[in-house]
Design a protein around this motif. Structure first.
Motif, PDB file in Angstrom:
ATOM      1  N   ALA A 195     -10.010   1.030  -3.255  1.00  0.00           N
ATOM      2  CA  ALA A 195      -9.466   0.489  -4.573  1.00  0.00           C
ATOM      3  C   ALA A 195     -10.243   0.533  -5.707  1.00  0.00           C
ATOM      4  O   ALA A 195      -9.903   0.740  -6.657  1.00  0.00           O
ATOM      5  CB  ALA A 195      -8.841  -0.885  -4.092  1.00  0.00           C
ATOM      6  N   LEU A 196     -11.789   0.192  -5.215  1.00  0.00           N
ATOM      7  CA  LEU A 196     -12.444   0.233  -6.283  1.00  0.00           C
ATOM      8  C   LEU A 196     -12.869   1.494  -6.984  1.00  0.00           C
ATOM      9  O   LEU A 196     -12.908   1.538  -8.308  1.00  0.00           O
ATOM     10  CB  LEU A 196     -14.032  -0.387  -5.604  1.00  0.00           C
ATOM     11  N   SER A 197     -12.589   2.643  -6.251  1.00  0.00           N
ATOM     12  CA  SER A 197     -12.794   4.024  -6.914  1.00  0.00           C
ATOM     13  C   SER A 197     -11.612   4.215  -7.812  1.00  0.00           C
ATOM     14  O   SER A 197     -11.828   4.913  -8.950  1.00  0.00           O
ATOM     15  CB  SER A 197     -12.956   5.134  -5.821  1.00  0.00           C
ATOM     16  N   VAL A 198     -10.365   3.673  -7.579  1.00  0.00           N
ATOM     17  CA  VAL A 198      -9.201   3.863  -8.253  1.00  0.00           C
ATOM     18  C   VAL A 198      -9.228   2.993  -9.426  1.00  0.00           C
ATOM     19  O   VAL A 198      -9.026   3.510 -10.677  1.00  0.00           O
ATOM     20  CB  VAL A 198      -7.916   3.791  -7.605  1.00  0.00           C
ATOM     21  N   ARG A 199      -9.866   2.014  -9.410  1.00  0.00           N
ATOM     22  CA  ARG A 199      -9.975   0.939 -10.389  1.00  0.00           C
ATOM     23  C   ARG A 199     -10.904   1.262 -11.463  1.00  0.00           C
ATOM     24  O   ARG A 199     -10.687   1.287 -12.875  1.00  0.00           O
ATOM     25  CB  ARG A 199     -10.069  -0.480 -10.143  1.00  0.00           C
ATOM     26  N   GLU A 200     -12.128   1.836 -11.049  1.00  0.00           N
ATOM     27  CA  GLU A 200     -13.091   2.344 -11.786  1.00  0.00           C
ATOM     28  C   GLU A 200     -12.617   3.540 -12.693  1.00  0.00           C
ATOM     29  O   GLU A 200     -13.023   3.782 -14.024  1.00  0.00           O
ATOM     30  CB  GLU A 200     -14.714   2.692 -11.095  1.00  0.00           C
ATOM     31  N   ALA A 201     -11.920   4.398 -12.035  1.00  0.00           N
ATOM     32  CA  ALA A 201     -11.397   5.628 -12.762  1.00  0.00           C
ATOM     33  C   ALA A 201     -10.419   5.267 -13.851  1.00  0.00           C
ATOM     34  O   ALA A 201     -10.441   5.844 -14.825  1.00  0.00           O
ATOM     35  CB  ALA A 201     -10.746   6.567 -11.667  1.00  0.00           C
ATOM     36  N   GLU A 202      -9.558   4.258 -13.227  1.00  0.00           N
ATOM     37  CA  GLU A 202      -8.678   3.717 -14.415  1.00  0.00           C
ATOM     38  C   GLU A 202      -9.110   3.008 -15.807  1.00  0.00           C
ATOM     39  O   GLU A 202      -8.976   3.372 -16.802  1.00  0.00           O
ATOM     40  CB  GLU A 202      -7.791   2.573 -13.798  1.00  0.00           C
ATOM     41  N   CYS A 215       0.669  -1.267  -0.006  1.00  0.00           N
ATOM     42  CA  CYS A 215       0.120  -0.132  -0.165  1.00  0.00           C
ATOM     43  C   CYS A 215       0.905   1.290   0.035  1.00  0.00           C
ATOM     44  O   CYS A 215       0.626   2.033  -0.937  1.00  0.00           O
ATOM     45  CB  CYS A 215      -0.846  -0.067   1.230  1.00  0.00           C
ATOM     46  N   ALA A 216       1.694   1.451   0.698  1.00  0.00           N
ATOM     47  CA  ALA A 216       2.751   2.475   1.011  1.00  0.00           C
ATOM     48  C   ALA A 216       3.582   2.648  -0.410  1.00  0.00           C
ATOM     49  O   ALA A 216       3.606   3.907  -0.857  1.00  0.00           O
ATOM     50  CB  ALA A 216       3.945   2.252   1.969  1.00  0.00           C
ATOM     51  N   LEU A 217       3.890   1.572  -0.915  1.00  0.00           N
ATOM     52  CA  LEU A 217       4.634   1.757  -2.323  1.00  0.00           C
ATOM     53  C   LEU A 217       3.448   2.126  -3.377  1.00  0.00           C
ATOM     54  O   LEU A 217       3.982   2.913  -4.297  1.00  0.00           O
ATOM     55  CB  LEU A 217       5.426   0.610  -2.806  1.00  0.00           C
ATOM     56  N   GLY A 218       2.317   1.576  -3.383  1.00  0.00           N
ATOM     57  CA  GLY A 218       1.318   2.212  -4.313  1.00  0.00           C
ATOM     58  C   GLY A 218       0.988   3.790  -4.274  1.00  0.00           C
ATOM     59  O   GLY A 218       1.201   4.459  -4.938  1.00  0.00           O
ATOM     60  N   TRP A 219       0.950   4.387  -2.961  1.00  0.00           N
ATOM     61  CA  TRP A 219       0.890   5.688  -2.607  1.00  0.00           C
ATOM     62  C   TRP A 219       2.109   6.324  -3.286  1.00  0.00           C
ATOM     63  O   TRP A 219       2.088   7.628  -4.077  1.00  0.00           O
ATOM     64  CB  TRP A 219       0.429   6.284  -1.486  1.00  0.00           C
ATOM     65  N   PHE A 227       0.059   3.479 -15.420  1.00  0.00           N
ATOM     66  CA  PHE A 227       0.644   2.327 -14.539  1.00  0.00           C
ATOM     67  C   PHE A 227       0.812   2.711 -13.179  1.00  0.00           C
ATOM     68  O   PHE A 227       0.425   1.765 -12.174  1.00  0.00           O
ATOM     69  CB  PHE A 227       2.234   2.153 -14.862  1.00  0.00           C
ATOM     70  N   ALA A 228       0.613   3.833 -12.481  1.00  0.00           N
ATOM     71  CA  ALA A 228       0.787   4.294 -11.535  1.00  0.00           C
ATOM     72  C   ALA A 228      -0.558   4.064 -10.701  1.00  0.00           C
ATOM     73  O   ALA A 228      -0.662   3.719  -9.567  1.00  0.00           O
ATOM     74  CB  ALA A 228       1.446   5.759 -11.204  1.00  0.00           C
ATOM     75  N   MET A 229      -1.538   4.426 -11.674  1.00  0.00           N
ATOM     76  CA  MET A 229      -2.907   4.238 -11.076  1.00  0.00           C
ATOM     77  C   MET A 229      -3.111   2.737 -10.819  1.00  0.00           C
ATOM     78  O   MET A 229      -3.815   2.327  -9.633  1.00  0.00           O
ATOM     79  CB  MET A 229      -4.068   4.672 -12.131  1.00  0.00           C
ATOM     80  N   SER A 230      -2.781   1.945 -11.600  1.00  0.00           N
ATOM     81  CA  SER A 230      -2.579   0.269 -11.469  1.00  0.00           C
ATOM     82  C   SER A 230      -2.041  -0.042 -10.144  1.00  0.00           C
ATOM     83  O   SER A 230      -2.554  -0.600  -9.108  1.00  0.00           O
ATOM     84  CB  SER A 230      -2.254  -0.298 -12.739  1.00  0.00           C
ATOM     85  N   VAL A 231      -0.712   0.506 -10.023  1.00  0.00           N
ATOM     86  CA  VAL A 231      -0.034   0.166  -8.461  1.00  0.00           C
ATOM     87  C   VAL A 231      -0.695   0.613  -7.420  1.00  0.00           C
ATOM     88  O   VAL A 231      -0.698   0.071  -6.440  1.00  0.00           O
ATOM     89  CB  VAL A 231       1.542   0.934  -9.010  1.00  0.00           C
ATOM     90  N   THR A 284       4.496  10.035  -7.210  1.00  0.00           N
ATOM     91  CA  THR A 284       5.630  10.318  -8.108  1.00  0.00           C
ATOM     92  C   THR A 284       5.166  10.644  -9.676  1.00  0.00           C
ATOM     93  O   THR A 284       5.633  11.493 -10.371  1.00  0.00           O
ATOM     94  CB  THR A 284       6.379   9.108  -8.452  1.00  0.00           C
ATOM     95  N   TYR A 285       4.054  10.114 -10.198  1.00  0.00           N
ATOM     96  CA  TYR A 285       3.609  10.239 -11.615  1.00  0.00           C
ATOM     97  C   TYR A 285       2.275  10.860 -11.842  1.00  0.00           C
ATOM     98  O   TYR A 285       2.008  10.799 -12.926  1.00  0.00           O
ATOM     99  CB  TYR A 285       3.663   8.823 -12.434  1.00  0.00           C
ATOM    100  N   ALA A 286       1.491  11.487 -10.681  1.00  0.00           N
ATOM    101  CA  ALA A 286       0.160  11.827 -10.743  1.00  0.00           C
ATOM    102  C   ALA A 286      -0.056  13.114 -11.564  1.00  0.00           C
ATOM    103  O   ALA A 286      -0.861  13.515 -12.325  1.00  0.00           O
ATOM    104  CB  ALA A 286      -0.435  12.054  -9.318  1.00  0.00           C
ATOM    105  N   GLY A 287       1.143  13.730 -11.707  1.00  0.00           N
ATOM    106  CA  GLY A 287       1.085  15.175 -12.303  1.00  0.00           C
ATOM    107  C   GLY A 287       1.395  14.834 -14.027  1.00  0.00           C
ATOM    108  O   GLY A 287       1.155  16.063 -14.498  1.00  0.00           O
ATOM    109  N   ARG A 288       1.602  13.880 -14.292  1.00  0.00           N
ATOM    110  CA  ARG A 288       1.854  13.902 -15.905  1.00  0.00           C
ATOM    111  C   ARG A 288       0.487  13.806 -16.686  1.00  0.00           C
ATOM    112  O   ARG A 288      -0.559  13.516 -15.885  1.00  0.00           O
ATOM    113  CB  ARG A 288       2.564  12.431 -16.055  1.00  0.00           C
ATOM    114  N   PRO A 289       0.489  13.867 -17.906  1.00  0.00           N
ATOM    115  CA  PRO A 289      -0.790  13.914 -18.639  1.00  0.00           C
ATOM    116  C   PRO A 289      -1.381  12.653 -18.568  1.00  0.00           C
ATOM    117  O   PRO A 289      -0.911  11.351 -18.346  1.00  0.00           O
ATOM    118  CB  PRO A 289      -0.389  14.027 -20.019  1.00  0.00           C
TER     119      PRO A 289
END
Length: 264
Positions: free
Chosen positions: A88-95, A48-52, A70-74, A57-62
């Motif tokens: 997790a479901l919110s993140v996966r549905e957004a992905e 979980c900590a590595l996921g955040w 990939f970062a969303m998946s991690v 690290t990459y959220a600011g990219r287009p």
């Protein structure tokens, strides 16, 4: 430290991007999920900590940027590892919405659909999980054929949903069809092969009207799987613990069935 693991992953990926090492990028992305020494996936709070850390690290990219996707998946995997399933479901549905919006390849969409279905299952939305897993498995067979890692993974997920809804005969049939494929293609010690054999044994053990032969096969399967899991994953790994717990219970039931009743 988690911060050291995150820094190592960032450095490896930055190096691959700067030097256009396109063939190395996917491999190096595994450093966010997998230990470089033992090659096992991180789990629990570390995952979980590595996921955040990865997402920050990459959220600011287009949003079309592969690293951000990939970062969303991690992040989704990490939240699931720590049992934050609603997040997790919110993140996966957004992905999934993002991949559909940008016209991502079908294989990428199927992978995320499978993750959404897995999260449904963890949230006890079992019918929703079954419907989506059946769809993903069918699409994987059409896209890849049966002898492909993604198809094997989704077969396991679909069979697990059948098991969870007590549709044991259907689950057993699918496991019997796909476990030999997993053993041949992935090997006996692969995490997915071990998981499939554990779930198959669980299905045999829990099925309505389980025969003595079913219980014997379940125990034998678990004994073999336990030895491999302890050697490959170690005794503290969650899957090893699950296998040993089920083996202990299955042996008790088998002994009870084998012991003839005493006459009054």
């Amino acid at each position: 430290h988690v911060s050291c693991l995150a820094e190592q992953a960032k450095i490896l990926i930055a190096e691959a991007e700067e030097n256009n090492l396109t063939d190395k990028v996917n491999e190096r992305w595994q450093r966010w999920r997998t230990c470089s020494l033992c090659e096992q996936e991180y789990h629990g709070l570390v995952g979980c900590a590595l996921g955040w850390a990865c997402w920050k690290t990459y959220a600011g990219r287009p949003e079309e940027d592969m690293a951000r996707r990939f970062a969303m998946s991690v992040l989704g995997n990490g939240l699931s590892d720590a049992k934050h399933h609603k997040d997790a479901l919110s993140v996966r549905e957004a992905e999934l919405s993002l991949l559909r919006r940008i016209g991502a390849p079908q294989n990428d969409i199927l992978l995320v659909k499978g993750n959404v279905a897995n999260t449904y299952q963890l949230l006890e939305r079992r019918e929703d999980a079954l419907t989506l897993r059946r769809e993903v498995y069918s699409e994987c067979v059409n896209l890849h054929g049966e002898e492909h890692f993604d198809t094997i993974r989704e077969a396991n997920n679909y069979a697990s949903s059948l098991h969870n809804l007590r549709r044991f005969e259907e689950a057993k049939a699918l496991f019997r069809k796909m476990i030999p494929v997993a053993r041949r293609l992935l090997g006996e010690s692969h995490h997915l092969t071990l998981t499939m054999r554990w779930t198959y044994a669980l299905t045999l053990y829990r099925a309505d009207g389980a025969t003595l032969d079913d219980l014997c096969v379940a125990v034998t399967t678990l004994e073999e799987t336990k030895r491999i899991a302890r050697r490959v994953l170690g005794g503290a790994h969650p899957l090893t613990v699950d296998i040993e717990d089920l083996l202990r219970d299955a042996r008790v039931i088998l002994r009870a069935r084998e012991t003839p009743p005493t006459s009054a």
